[in-house]
Write a protein that holds these residues in place. Structure first.
Motif, PDB file in Angstrom:
ATOM      1  N   ARG A 225       0.875  -1.177   0.000  1.00 43.31           N
ATOM      2  CA  ARG A 225       0.000   0.000   0.000  1.00 43.31           C
ATOM      3  C   ARG A 225       0.910   1.224   0.000  1.00 43.31           C
ATOM      4  N   GLY A 261       1.087  -1.241  -9.136  1.00 50.16           N
ATOM      5  CA  GLY A 261      -0.313  -1.502  -9.457  1.00 50.16           C
ATOM      6  C   GLY A 261      -0.474  -1.967 -10.898  1.00 50.16           C
ATOM      7  N   GLN A 265      -1.770  -5.700 -12.155  1.00 55.65           N
ATOM      8  CA  GLN A 265      -2.932  -5.837 -13.052  1.00 55.65           C
ATOM      9  C   GLN A 265      -2.577  -6.627 -14.304  1.00 55.65           C
TER      10      GLN A 265
END
Ligand SMILES: [Fe+2]
Ligand SMILES: [Fe+2]
Length: 272
Positions: A225, A261, A265
């Motif tokens: 995160r 990220g 993906q």
């Protein structure tokens, strides 16, 4: 001084219904890498051949890394009784070797070596923090909390020695930045991919670095995160001799968060 031992862990609290099979795979891989810490101590003792205080610290450090491996391996065997740690570790050692007979650092200087060690401890301290926050199983959370605290202490240990060597070796900031960058890019090299393969792969299939690095990255990057990344960037900047906070940290945190990220993906779409 060891801050904890395997006997301090509340193993009886283990709850199999809370084991996440995806996290289990990366825990198995981590147990192999950590357990291999002894070879790094041998290498560091060669590189710092005339520095007995550092050598002593490196041996104690390696003992803690090996204990991390033992704790993670024990948890993984509780979560998956079919996990054969000895067998997996033998496979890992067979295919991945650290050169223990170098007399000089592969980073060009002792300062460079210590920058690289700081980068590794940055990676592990943020990784176990992220893993702890993602895990629901209480024993794994306890283990990761203990390990993350050790990794932060290891960073401080190597950073303390780094400051000493920056003074004596006078290695410039650019050189330190380059070592930091090269060590970061190495995280996609064989060590983690081969550990993941050794712990989880069908060994009937030949090892392919890219393939197994993708498997590993999909699971590991997905844990991070923004606050983990921001803290890790601050630690990297500090080790490279740059200001840990400020505009550079903000820019890099944004870029790294976007990259991770995007990568996750893409890997999910590709079926990893
Ligand atoms: Fe560790
Ligand atoms: Fe460590």
């Amino acid at each position: 001084m060891k801050h904890w031992t395997l006997d301090d862990i509340q193993w009886a609290q283990f709850d199999p219904s809370l084991v996440d099979p995806e996290l289990l795979q990366i825990v198995k891989a981590a147990s192999l890498v950590e357990f291999n810490g002894g070879d790094y101590a041998t290498y560091l003792c060669n590189v710092f051949g005339d520095d007995p205080s550092f050598q002593g610290a490196a041996r104690r450090w390696a003992g803690e890394e090996v204990q991390h491996g033992a704790a993670l391996a024990r948890w993984a065997a509780m979560a998956d009784p079919d996990f054969d740690f000895e067998d997996s570790f033998a496979r890992f050692k067979d295919g991945f070797r650290i050169s223990t007979d170098e007399a000089r650092s592969i980073r060009g200087s002792r300062t460079g070596e210590l920058v690289a060690r700081c980068i590794v401890e940055t990676g592990t301290s943020s990784y176990y923090t992220a893993l702890m926050e993602a895990a629901k199983e209480p024993v794994l959370r306890e283990i990761c909390r203990n390990i993350a605290a050790d990794e932060l202490r290891h960073y401080k240990l190597f950073y303390g020695h780094l400051r000493r060597y920056v003074e004596s070796e006078k290695v410039g900031r650019l050189r330190r930045v380059l070592v930091a960058l090269s060590r970061i890019t190495e995280s996609e090299d064989d060590e983690l991919a081969y550990a993941y393969y050794s712990a989880n792969g069908d060994t009937g299939i030949a090892y392919d670095r890219r393939h197994w690095a993708n498997h590993y990255a999909r699971r590991a990057y997905g844990l991070y995160r923004r606050h983990h990344i921001e803290r890790a960037i601050a630690m990297v900047l500090k080790a490279a001799g740059l200001s840990p906070q400020g505009w550079l940290n903000r820019r890099l945190t944004g870029a790294v968060a976007w990259f991770m990220g995007w990568r996750v993906q893409r890997l999910v779409r590709a079926g990893f």
